[in-house]
Design a protein around this motif. Structure first.
Motif: not given
Length: 212
Positions: A155, A160, A151-152, A22
């Motif tokens: 996420r 998810s 960005s990390s 991840r």
């Protein structure tokens, strides 16, 4: 059993479990950029790519505060993002990386105000090289760290279906986590004539073998 499985798979521990992949890409990028930022002021003079003083492995307060410190913070943040399977720990690493990136960008502007020392001047004979030095030592380096860290973090903030499946696997949701709840007990059975006694292992859920 269905309700118990659902509670475990959606519980607090499950929400925090993530696969290492991840934050792997962002963590690796931040780690490498942090190493660059911490080492380039000391090894750059070998390649005629440095700020003054143009000597390798020369320590100064400005280099410590403005390059080594944020570089080390970025390295720690990158390692946490890269290695952790816990969402909170990886997110903490992401925020460390954000702080390091911000400091690389604004540190040179605050050096004089905070009396952190003189960062020196880029050793360049052209405007292009001067700009390249400024970008790779401070501003561009900090922007890249910020990009990968942000960005990390984006996420990591999203849970998810892959994260849910990973949490279920690591927590052992299913029959392995919840063994058969049927208990076998020892019950003494005394025959009607009282001549002797025998001990039988009976399943209380099986009414066919219960003594009458």
């Amino acid at each position: 059993m269905v309700d118990v499985d659902k509670k475990v798979s959606t519980g607090h521990g499950g929400r925090l479990r993530i696969p290492r992949s991840r934050g792997a890409l962002g963590g690796l990028a931040v780690l490498l950029l942090g190493i660059w930022g911490a080492l380039i002021p000391f090894v750059g003079p070998y390649f005629n790519f440095s700020y003054t003083p143009d000597e390798p492995w020369v320590w100064s307060a400005a280099r410590g505060w403005l390059q080594v410190l944020p570089g080390v913070v970025a390295i720690i943040g990158g390692l946490l993002m890269l290695m952790s399977r816990n969402r909170l720990v990886a997110s903490f690493g992401g925020w460390l990386a954000v702080a390091a990136g911000v400091w690389f960008v604004i540190g040179p502007f605050l050096a004089a105000l905070l009396r952190l020392g003189d960062i020196g001047e880029p050793i360049a004979t052209s405007d292009l090289k001067r700009a390249l030095l400024q970008l790779t030592f401070f501003y561009g380096l900090g922007a890249l760290i910020l990009f990968f860290a942000a960005s990390s973090l984006g996420r990591l903030s999203v849970r998810s279906t892959r994260d849910i499946a990973f949490a279920e696997r690591t927590q052992g949701v299913g029959t392995d986590q919840y063994p058969d709840q049927r208990r076998v007990v020892d019950e003494e059975v005394v025959p009607a004539d009282g001549a002797h006694s025998a001990t039988q292992r009976l399943n209380p859920t099986d009414v066919r073998h219960r003594p009458v």
